[in-house]
Scaffold this motif. Structure first.
Motif, PDB file in Angstrom:
ATOM      1  N   UNK A  58      19.677  18.935  -5.821  1.00  0.00           N
ATOM      2  CA  UNK A  58      18.924  19.341  -4.629  1.00  0.00           C
ATOM      3  C   UNK A  58      19.625  20.458  -3.873  1.00  0.00           C
ATOM      4  N   UNK A  59      20.947  20.396  -3.788  1.00  0.00           N
ATOM      5  CA  UNK A  59      21.699  21.390  -3.026  1.00  0.00           C
ATOM      6  C   UNK A  59      21.461  22.796  -3.567  1.00  0.00           C
ATOM      7  N   UNK A  60      21.316  22.904  -4.878  1.00  0.00           N
ATOM      8  CA  UNK A  60      21.171  24.218  -5.505  1.00  0.00           C
ATOM      9  C   UNK A  60      19.795  24.458  -6.114  1.00  0.00           C
ATOM     10  N   UNK A 236      19.192  34.751  -1.732  1.00  0.00           N
ATOM     11  CA  UNK A 236      20.144  33.787  -1.171  1.00  0.00           C
ATOM     12  C   UNK A 236      19.572  33.101   0.064  1.00  0.00           C
ATOM     13  N   UNK A 237      18.901  33.869   0.914  1.00  0.00           N
ATOM     14  CA  UNK A 237      18.358  33.281   2.142  1.00  0.00           C
ATOM     15  C   UNK A 237      17.270  32.260   1.827  1.00  0.00           C
ATOM     16  N   UNK A 238      16.344  32.620   0.961  1.00  0.00           N
ATOM     17  CA  UNK A 238      15.268  31.696   0.615  1.00  0.00           C
ATOM     18  C   UNK A 238      15.798  30.498  -0.175  1.00  0.00           C
ATOM     19  N   UNK A 241      17.383  28.072   2.297  1.00  0.00           N
ATOM     20  CA  UNK A 241      16.433  27.271   3.074  1.00  0.00           C
ATOM     21  C   UNK A 241      15.794  26.176   2.226  1.00  0.00           C
ATOM     22  N   UNK A 242      15.354  26.537   1.031  1.00  0.00           N
ATOM     23  CA  UNK A 242      14.734  25.532   0.172  1.00  0.00           C
ATOM     24  C   UNK A 242      15.759  24.541  -0.361  1.00  0.00           C
ATOM     25  N   UNK A 243      16.977  25.002  -0.565  1.00  0.00           N
ATOM     26  CA  UNK A 243      18.030  24.087  -0.977  1.00  0.00           C
ATOM     27  C   UNK A 243      18.362  23.079   0.113  1.00  0.00           C
ATOM     28  N   UNK A 244      18.423  23.542   1.366  1.00  0.00           N
ATOM     29  CA  UNK A 244      18.680  22.620   2.477  1.00  0.00           C
ATOM     30  C   UNK A 244      17.541  21.622   2.644  1.00  0.00           C
ATOM     31  N   UNK A 384       9.611  24.150   6.309  1.00  0.00           N
ATOM     32  CA  UNK A 384       9.940  23.080   5.374  1.00  0.00           C
ATOM     33  C   UNK A 384      11.379  22.630   5.558  1.00  0.00           C
ATOM     34  N   UNK A 385      12.272  23.582   5.756  1.00  0.00           N
ATOM     35  CA  UNK A 385      13.677  23.231   5.970  1.00  0.00           C
ATOM     36  C   UNK A 385      13.859  22.457   7.266  1.00  0.00           C
ATOM     37  N   UNK A 386      13.279  22.958   8.353  1.00  0.00           N
ATOM     38  CA  UNK A 386      13.488  22.315   9.657  1.00  0.00           C
ATOM     39  C   UNK A 386      12.879  20.917   9.708  1.00  0.00           C
TER      40      UNK A 386
END
Length: 448
Positions: A58-60, A236-238, A241-244, A384-386
């Motif tokens: 999930x992290x990556x 990296x940014x996207x 966010x999806x990884x978090x 989705x992240x928040x």
């Protein structure tokens, strides 16, 4: 395009993804059944390790999810040169992550297993197994990135075929290496870990062949990529966010498992059996969620905002029908299903009761996956992240602690906390999907 054609298109995309994810689930179930005769400690080791691997993945996993939706948008807009460039950037990132995961398995695999809260017997039995699973996961992260590309261009069949082949190999090797069949050594629980590692290596080799071999004919995938720093920052940014988003889900499940582990190895085994059975509902939810990402992303790429919204809705309707039918079957045959995994009454009776309780509640997990997939296709990754971070750590974890550790409601308290959380999360994401101003949604571009 009439409703029948739209639903046919959805099914043609979703069913291969369903079979791909279901193959992984069936493989996990068969492996767990074959491991089951080694005792409930072995079942508990596999269960805890699965949660650890879920966290690592999930992290990556945001790398693969990012490639999926960015490539879908580029495919819809006819900008596949940019989609290939983004895929290469994601490949470099996933390769670096794979090295990090492999090193973590060598240096800290056993320590992570000990932190799960299981008994000393569980840690002693699972040390080598968890290391092998770390190495396998390192390869799996790179494969998932390739799968994101395949699905982004609307090819859900290649991931299905690759999953069928690699998971079939895992099952055969698990049997042979656990039992010592066909002249191979009898390795017990470690044999399952070796089988998964070999299967993941085979899967990655197949993905590389498809990407640089078969896909080159249509998309020109064999290129010498140039680094565009603005695109790299976007990836990296996207991915972050999806990884978090996924990592918050996995961390909360890990904490949840630690709470359940304190109820004893038998309760932990029953929880693992129930989760494994309910994963048959997770898989169609994932499959239809992935389909929503593909269709919404491609529609956004074409500039068809209302078509994107309708695609998300149609996908959710079809996915919900699947889950309701599956839930009915699980409700009727809960006890016989649980007995397949374990003949210990302390395990299968509790597991069956948990399955009955969640048979229809899993529809809310479906809502989460369907509509999160649609929002991902639209590039609404920040929400989705928040929402995932907030509801996991402000609702799920505190509620699980209250019902399990404070009120001492045991396994049922654990399950009630899990499905209360999934209900709230599913409704939250669904509301966001329908409150989105689709005419304002644009292609995701790098900031120069």
């Amino acid at each position: 395009m009439n409703l029948f054609r739209k639903w046919t298109q959805i099914l043609l995309l979703a069913l291969p993804s369903f079979f791909s994810f279901a193959t992984q689930t069936v493989t996990g179930s068969i492996n767990l059944i074959m491991v089951g005769h080694l005792g409930y400690v072995a079942i508990a080791v596999v269960g805890v390790t699965n949660i650890i691997m879920y966290n690592v993945f999930a992290l990556f996993s945001g790398i693969g999810h990012t490639v999926n939706y960015l490539v879908a948008q580029n495919y819809g807009s006819g900008e596949m040169k940019k989609g290939i460039q983004r895929t290469y950037l994601a490949l470099a990132a996933s390769a670096a992550v794979a090295v990090l995961i492999a090193v973590a398995g060598i240096c800290g695999g056993r320590a992570v297993l000990a932190l799960s809260g299981g008994s000393d017997e569980l840690v002693a039995a699972g040390g080598q197994y968890v290391e092998l699973r770390f190495w396998a996961q390192a390869l799996g992260i790179v494969s998932f990135m390739f799968h994101g590309f395949f699905r982004g261009v609307g090819d859900t069949r290649s991931p299905m075929v690759i999953s069928l082949a690699s998971n079939g190999l895992m099952v055969l090797l698990t049997y042979a290496l656990i039992e010592g069949a066909w002249g191979l050594p009898e390795l017990g629980l470690a044999g399952n870990g070796c089988a998964i590692l070999i299967g993941e290596a085979f899967q990655l080799a197949c993905c590389m062949f498809v990407f640089w071999g078969l896909k080159h004919r249509k998309f020109g995938t064999r290129i010498r990529p140039k680094i565009d720093w603005s695109e790299l920052r976007l990836v990296f940014r996207e991915s972050g966010k999806l990884g978090l988003q996924e990592f918050s889900m996995s961390v909360s499940m890990y904490i949840f498992t630690m709470f359940v582990a304190r109820l004893g190895d038998q309760a932990l085994a029953a929880n693992e059996v129930a989760l494994n059975v309910m994963s048959f509902g997770f898989m169609p939810a994932f499959a239809f969620g992935t389909t929503a990402t593909i269709l919404v992303g491609q529609a956004i790429g074409r500039g068809e905002a209302l078509a994107a919204r309708r695609a998300g809705t149609d996908t959710a309707v079809l996915g919900s029908i699947f889950l309701l039918l599956l839930g009915t079957a699980e409700l009727i045959w809960a006890v016989p299903i649980a007995q397949i995994y374990s003949k210990d009454p302390a395990v299968y009776e509790v597991a069956a009761h948990l399955i009955e309780v969640s048979a229809y509640l899993q529809i809310f997990d479906g809502f989460y996956n369907f509509y999160a997939g649609g929002l991902r296709g639209a590039g609404d990754t920040a929400f989705l992240m928040r929402s995932s971070l907030a509801l996991n750590f402000l609702l799920f974890v505190p509620l699980a602690y209250l019902l399990i550790m404070v009120l001492d409601w045991g396994s049922m308290g654990a399950w009630l906390s899990l499905y209360t959380f999934l209900t709230v999360l599913g409704l939250t994401v669904m509301i966001r999907f329908y409150r989105t101003d689709w005419h304002a949604v644009k292609l995701k571009e790098a900031a120069h």
